[in-house]
Design a protein around this motif. Structure first.
Motif, PDB file in Angstrom:
ATOM      1  N   HIS A 208       0.836  -1.206   0.000  1.00 52.65           N
ATOM      2  CA  HIS A 208       0.000   0.000   0.000  1.00 52.65           C
ATOM      3  C   HIS A 208       0.872   1.259   0.000  1.00 52.65           C
ATOM      4  CE1 HIS A 208      -3.466   2.541   0.828  1.00 52.65           C
ATOM      5  NE2 HIS A 208      -2.798   3.086   1.846  1.00 52.65           N
ATOM      6  N   ILE A 209       1.932   1.255   0.786  1.00 51.61           N
ATOM      7  CA  ILE A 209       2.847   2.399   0.830  1.00 51.61           C
ATOM      8  C   ILE A 209       3.478   2.623  -0.541  1.00 51.61           C
ATOM      9  CG2 ILE A 209       5.008   3.260   1.803  1.00 51.61           C
ATOM     10  CD1 ILE A 209       4.281   1.766   4.393  1.00 51.61           C
ATOM     11  N   VAL A 210       3.914   1.541  -1.170  1.00 44.90           N
ATOM     12  CA  VAL A 210       4.543   1.648  -2.498  1.00 44.90           C
ATOM     13  C   VAL A 210       3.537   2.141  -3.530  1.00 44.90           C
ATOM     14  CG1 VAL A 210       5.408   0.231  -4.405  1.00 44.90           C
ATOM     15  CG2 VAL A 210       6.419   0.023  -2.130  1.00 44.90           C
ATOM     16  N   HIS A 211       2.324   1.620  -3.491  1.00 39.01           N
ATOM     17  CA  HIS A 211       1.286   2.047  -4.440  1.00 39.01           C
ATOM     18  C   HIS A 211       1.083   3.565  -4.374  1.00 39.01           C
ATOM     19  CE1 HIS A 211      -2.477   1.993  -6.731  1.00 39.01           C
ATOM     20  NE2 HIS A 211      -3.003   2.736  -5.766  1.00 39.01           N
ATOM     21  N   ASN A 212       0.940   4.093  -3.187  1.00 37.18           N
ATOM     22  CA  ASN A 212       0.712   5.533  -3.027  1.00 37.18           C
ATOM     23  C   ASN A 212       1.939   6.343  -3.428  1.00 37.18           C
ATOM     24  OD1 ASN A 212      -1.883   5.123  -2.109  1.00 37.18           O
ATOM     25  ND2 ASN A 212      -1.309   5.164   0.066  1.00 37.18           N
ATOM     26  N   LEU A 213       3.112   5.803  -3.124  1.00 30.93           N
ATOM     27  CA  LEU A 213       4.355   6.515  -3.451  1.00 30.93           C
ATOM     28  C   LEU A 213       4.564   6.615  -4.957  1.00 30.93           C
ATOM     29  CD1 LEU A 213       6.705   7.886  -2.034  1.00 30.93           C
ATOM     30  CD2 LEU A 213       7.882   5.685  -1.978  1.00 30.93           C
ATOM     31  N   LEU A 214       4.261   5.538  -5.685  1.00 27.33           N
ATOM     32  CA  LEU A 214       4.401   5.567  -7.136  1.00 27.33           C
ATOM     33  C   LEU A 214       3.413   6.545  -7.760  1.00 27.33           C
ATOM     34  CD1 LEU A 214       4.927   1.771  -7.938  1.00 27.33           C
ATOM     35  CD2 LEU A 214       6.653   3.562  -7.815  1.00 27.33           C
ATOM     36  N   LEU A 215       2.206   6.608  -7.230  1.00 30.77           N
ATOM     37  CA  LEU A 215       1.241   7.600  -7.705  1.00 30.77           C
ATOM     38  C   LEU A 215       1.757   9.015  -7.471  1.00 30.77           C
ATOM     39  CD1 LEU A 215      -2.204   6.130  -6.519  1.00 30.77           C
ATOM     40  CD2 LEU A 215      -1.349   6.282  -8.882  1.00 30.77           C
ATOM     41  N   GLU A 216       2.304   9.232  -6.299  1.00 35.69           N
ATOM     42  CA  GLU A 216       2.834  10.551  -5.937  1.00 35.69           C
ATOM     43  C   GLU A 216       3.989  10.958  -6.845  1.00 35.69           C
ATOM     44  OE1 GLU A 216       5.665  11.916  -2.340  1.00 35.69           O
ATOM     45  OE2 GLU A 216       3.750  11.028  -1.708  1.00 35.69           O
ATOM     46  N   ARG A 217       4.833   9.985  -7.208  1.00 35.01           N
ATOM     47  CA  ARG A 217       6.014  10.280  -8.045  1.00 35.01           C
ATOM     48  C   ARG A 217       5.702  10.171  -9.538  1.00 35.01           C
ATOM     49  NH1 ARG A 217      10.553   8.952  -4.660  1.00 35.01           N
ATOM     50  NH2 ARG A 217       9.950   9.683  -2.576  1.00 35.01           N
ATOM     51  N   ASN A 218       4.463   9.884  -9.865  1.00 42.16           N
ATOM     52  CA  ASN A 218       4.051   9.769 -11.265  1.00 42.16           C
ATOM     53  C   ASN A 218       4.809   8.659 -11.992  1.00 42.16           C
ATOM     54  OD1 ASN A 218       2.425  10.473 -13.452  1.00 42.16           O
ATOM     55  ND2 ASN A 218       3.917  11.945 -14.248  1.00 42.16           N
ATOM     56  N   VAL A 219       4.932   7.516 -11.330  1.00 42.65           N
ATOM     57  CA  VAL A 219       5.504   6.313 -11.935  1.00 42.65           C
ATOM     58  C   VAL A 219       4.355   5.353 -12.202  1.00 42.65           C
ATOM     59  CG1 VAL A 219       7.052   4.343 -11.622  1.00 42.65           C
ATOM     60  CG2 VAL A 219       7.717   6.599 -10.755  1.00 42.65           C
ATOM     61  N   ALA A 220       4.123   5.037 -13.467  1.00 42.73           N
ATOM     62  CA  ALA A 220       3.016   4.148 -13.834  1.00 42.73           C
ATOM     63  C   ALA A 220       3.398   2.694 -13.555  1.00 42.73           C
ATOM     64  CB  ALA A 220       2.665   4.325 -15.295  1.00 42.73           C
ATOM     65  N   ALA A 221       2.389   1.882 -13.290  1.00 42.23           N
ATOM     66  CA  ALA A 221       2.616   0.445 -13.063  1.00 42.23           C
ATOM     67  C   ALA A 221       1.556  -0.348 -13.809  1.00 42.23           C
ATOM     68  CB  ALA A 221       2.583   0.114 -11.578  1.00 42.23           C
ATOM     69  N   ILE A 222       2.007  -1.331 -14.578  1.00 43.84           N
ATOM     70  CA  ILE A 222       1.102  -2.238 -15.290  1.00 43.84           C
ATOM     71  C   ILE A 222       1.350  -3.632 -14.730  1.00 43.84           C
ATOM     72  CG2 ILE A 222       0.432  -3.197 -17.522  1.00 43.84           C
ATOM     73  CD1 ILE A 222       1.538  -0.678 -18.842  1.00 43.84           C
ATOM     74  N   THR A 223       0.339  -4.213 -14.095  1.00 46.95           N
ATOM     75  CA  THR A 223       0.487  -5.541 -13.503  1.00 46.95           C
ATOM     76  C   THR A 223      -0.219  -6.589 -14.353  1.00 46.95           C
ATOM     77  OG1 THR A 223      -1.449  -5.154 -12.107  1.00 46.95           O
ATOM     78  CG2 THR A 223       0.704  -4.616 -11.164  1.00 46.95           C
ATOM     79  N   GLU A 224       0.055  -7.853 -14.048  1.00 48.23           N
ATOM     80  CA  GLU A 224      -0.497  -8.990 -14.796  1.00 48.23           C
ATOM     81  C   GLU A 224      -0.249  -8.840 -16.294  1.00 48.23           C
ATOM     82  OE1 GLU A 224      -4.081 -10.999 -12.748  1.00 48.23           O
ATOM     83  OE2 GLU A 224      -4.513  -8.847 -12.637  1.00 48.23           O
ATOM     84  N   ALA A 225       0.959  -8.427 -16.612  1.00 51.87           N
ATOM     85  CA  ALA A 225       1.348  -8.236 -18.016  1.00 51.87           C
ATOM     86  C   ALA A 225       2.792  -8.702 -18.189  1.00 51.87           C
ATOM     87  CB  ALA A 225       1.201  -6.785 -18.424  1.00 51.87           C
ATOM     88  N   LYS A 226       3.071  -9.243 -19.357  1.00 51.07           N
ATOM     89  CA  LYS A 226       4.418  -9.701 -19.664  1.00 51.07           C
ATOM     90  C   LYS A 226       4.921  -9.036 -20.937  1.00 51.07           C
ATOM     91  CE  LYS A 226       4.035 -14.302 -17.542  1.00 51.07           C
ATOM     92  NZ  LYS A 226       4.152 -15.761 -17.778  1.00 51.07           N
ATOM     93  N   VAL A 227       6.197  -8.689 -20.942  1.00 51.17           N
ATOM     94  CA  VAL A 227       6.835  -8.186 -22.156  1.00 51.17           C
ATOM     95  C   VAL A 227       7.244  -9.393 -22.995  1.00 51.17           C
ATOM     96  CG1 VAL A 227       8.811  -6.938 -23.094  1.00 51.17           C
ATOM     97  CG2 VAL A 227       7.655  -6.082 -21.050  1.00 51.17           C
ATOM     98  N   VAL A 228       6.782  -9.437 -24.222  1.00 54.89           N
ATOM     99  CA  VAL A 228       7.095 -10.569 -25.098  1.00 54.89           C
ATOM    100  C   VAL A 228       8.070 -10.183 -26.209  1.00 54.89           C
ATOM    101  CG1 VAL A 228       4.928 -11.768 -24.620  1.00 54.89           C
ATOM    102  CG2 VAL A 228       5.038 -10.121 -26.513  1.00 54.89           C
ATOM    103  N   GLU A 229       8.284  -8.879 -26.398  1.00 56.94           N
ATOM    104  CA  GLU A 229       9.234  -8.441 -27.415  1.00 56.94           C
ATOM    105  C   GLU A 229       9.773  -7.063 -27.039  1.00 56.94           C
ATOM    106  OE1 GLU A 229       9.621  -7.752 -32.285  1.00 56.94           O
ATOM    107  OE2 GLU A 229       7.663  -8.201 -31.379  1.00 56.94           O
ATOM    108  N   VAL A 230      11.090  -6.899 -27.221  1.00 57.34           N
ATOM    109  CA  VAL A 230      11.741  -5.606 -27.002  1.00 57.34           C
ATOM    110  C   VAL A 230      12.316  -5.143 -28.328  1.00 57.34           C
ATOM    111  CG1 VAL A 230      13.504  -4.328 -25.724  1.00 57.34           C
ATOM    112  CG2 VAL A 230      12.324  -6.253 -24.635  1.00 57.34           C
ATOM    113  N   MET A 231      11.971  -3.912 -28.706  1.00 53.82           N
ATOM    114  CA  MET A 231      12.440  -3.318 -29.957  1.00 53.82           C
ATOM    115  C   MET A 231      13.246  -2.059 -29.644  1.00 53.82           C
ATOM    116  SD  MET A 231       8.884  -4.018 -32.013  1.00 53.82           S
ATOM    117  CE  MET A 231       7.941  -4.007 -30.473  1.00 53.82           C
ATOM    118  N   PRO A 232      13.938  -1.492 -30.623  1.00 52.34           N
ATOM    119  CA  PRO A 232      14.785  -0.331 -30.339  1.00 52.34           C
ATOM    120  C   PRO A 232      14.039   0.847 -29.718  1.00 52.34           C
ATOM    121  CG  PRO A 232      15.279  -1.218 -32.510  1.00 52.34           C
ATOM    122  CD  PRO A 232      14.064  -1.937 -32.023  1.00 52.34           C
TER     123      PRO A 232
END
Length: 378
Positions: A208-232
């Motif tokens: 809960h502390i981390v969730h609020n802190l990331l919102l405060e710092r404007n850091v987005a979080a996407i959960t239940e997702a996987k990166v399947v390809e990295v491009m330039p």
């Protein structure tokens, strides 16, 4: 060719002890042996890095609190103090039948009566197209430091807002994201995590502390997702979504080097060496393993430097006992450990069992613990 430092020593050496890797357990072991040497044993450390990075201070360095030199342990110097031969080379395998450690290049194999393995993990990008080419692994640390230097240089020369993605939402990924954010106020940060919530393994209060802190710092979080390809210039998620990315940092759970299993050691499905509570490899009592390389049978421990540090004392005892033909003792990890996560603002989150809080005192405590650890090697 490997670089070798030898230390003169008189007398016969009936036993050859090889230390593979300069992880937290081994650097503490060397410190102990510099005060109380093993008698009648010739010791050699093999490491592909001449300096070991203390991971506890890495986010503090990223945020500008520590200089790079403050988090590096000089393995050559440490080996000199302990009268241990240092070989700057990469271990690439073992011949279990002949009791040999194999090195990259044209170096001769090293004969061993006893081996201890404390190699760091590497960020796993297997199965992700383009990740090896375009993602910056968090481990080994020199790769991360090089990638961060490139990111900072790009930020200085850019007129736009950099898009930075961190893959992995454990404590390491969250702490790095907050540290990077503190230096790059105008960049866009996104954490991508495969599980339902960030900070798995920690209590709900810490999350809960981390969730609020990331919102405060404007850091987005996407959960239940996987990166399947990295491009330039982007990443593709498993739902087909494309996200712009100037830099991608890979901060998922590190995995051991593949040669551990390829050598014939008994390993877990994830590739960690299966060891008894005495830290001896299953079916190979002359091989010990500790830290990130090891998985103790029937005990699930977090991949944390706290446990690696505390393995040094039982490892030293059991190496001495094995050489002397005495009874070995089991390593007994603590049930709970205190986790301190810096938030790059002079404060830190303390997480212990079901409790969590954030304050300036916890940052003071974290800094005191880290500085005390490093003073042993200065």
């Amino acid at each position: 060719m490997p670089t070798i430092i030898t230390n003169s020593s008189n007398g016969a050496h009936p036993h050859e002890l090889i230390l593979i890797g300069g992880g937290h357990t081994h650097v503490l072991l060397l410190r102990k042996l510099s005060k109380n040497p093993l008698r009648g044993v010739r010791m050699t450390m093999v490491s592909d890095f001449e300096c070991a990075a203390y991971s506890g201070m890495l986010p503090g360095h990223i945020s500008g609190f520590y200089q790079q030199a403050e988090l590096l342990i000089d393995l050559r110097h440490l080996c000199r103090l302990a009268n241990v031969q240092f070989i700057h080379a990469k271990a690439c395998g073992m011949n279990l039948k002949q009791k040999q450690v194999l090195l990259d290049g044209s170096a001769e194999p090293l004969a061993a009566d006893l081996v201890s393995i404390n190699v760091g993990g590497i960020s796993c990008t297997e199965g992700v197209e383009g990740a090896k080419s375009w993602a910056i692994p968090a481990k080994p640390v020199p790769c991360l430091l090089k990638g961060w230097a490139s990111t900072m240089a790009a930020a200085r020369n850019s007129t736009g807002r950099l898009q930075i993605i961190l893959v992995g939402g454990g404590a390491g990924g969250v702490e790095l994201a907050l540290a990077m954010r503190s230096r790059l106020a105008h960049a866009e940060f996104t954490i991508i995590h495969s599980e339902p919530c960030l900070l798995p393994g920690h209590n709900s209060r810490a999350r809960h502390i981390v969730h609020n802190l990331l919102l405060e710092r404007n850091v987005a979080a996407i959960t239940e997702a996987k990166v399947v390809e990295v491009m330039p210039d982007s990443v593709r998620l498993d739902d087909g979504q494309l996200l712009a990315a100037d830099f991608v940092f890979w901060v998922t759970q590190a995995v051991p080097p593949a040669w551990l299993g390829e050598s014939g050691l008994d390993i877990t499905r994830e590739g960690f060496i299966r060891v008894k509570p005495t830290l001896q490899a299953i079916n190979h009592p002359w091989i010990f393993a500790a830290g990130d390389a090891a998985s103790i049978e029937n005990r699930k421990l977090p991949r944390s430097g706290v446990f690696a540090v505390r393995m040094a004392k039982p490892l030293e005892h059991n190496l001495r006992a094995y050489l002397a033909g005495r009874l070995l003792k089991d390593y007994k990890p603590q049930r709970h450990s205190l986790s301190l996560i810096g938030t790059a603002d002079g404060r830190a989150i303390a997480s212990y069992s079901d409790l969590a809080a954030r304050s300036a005192f916890f940052w003071w405590l974290k800094n005191w613990i880290d500085q005390r650890f490093m003073r042993q090697f200065q």
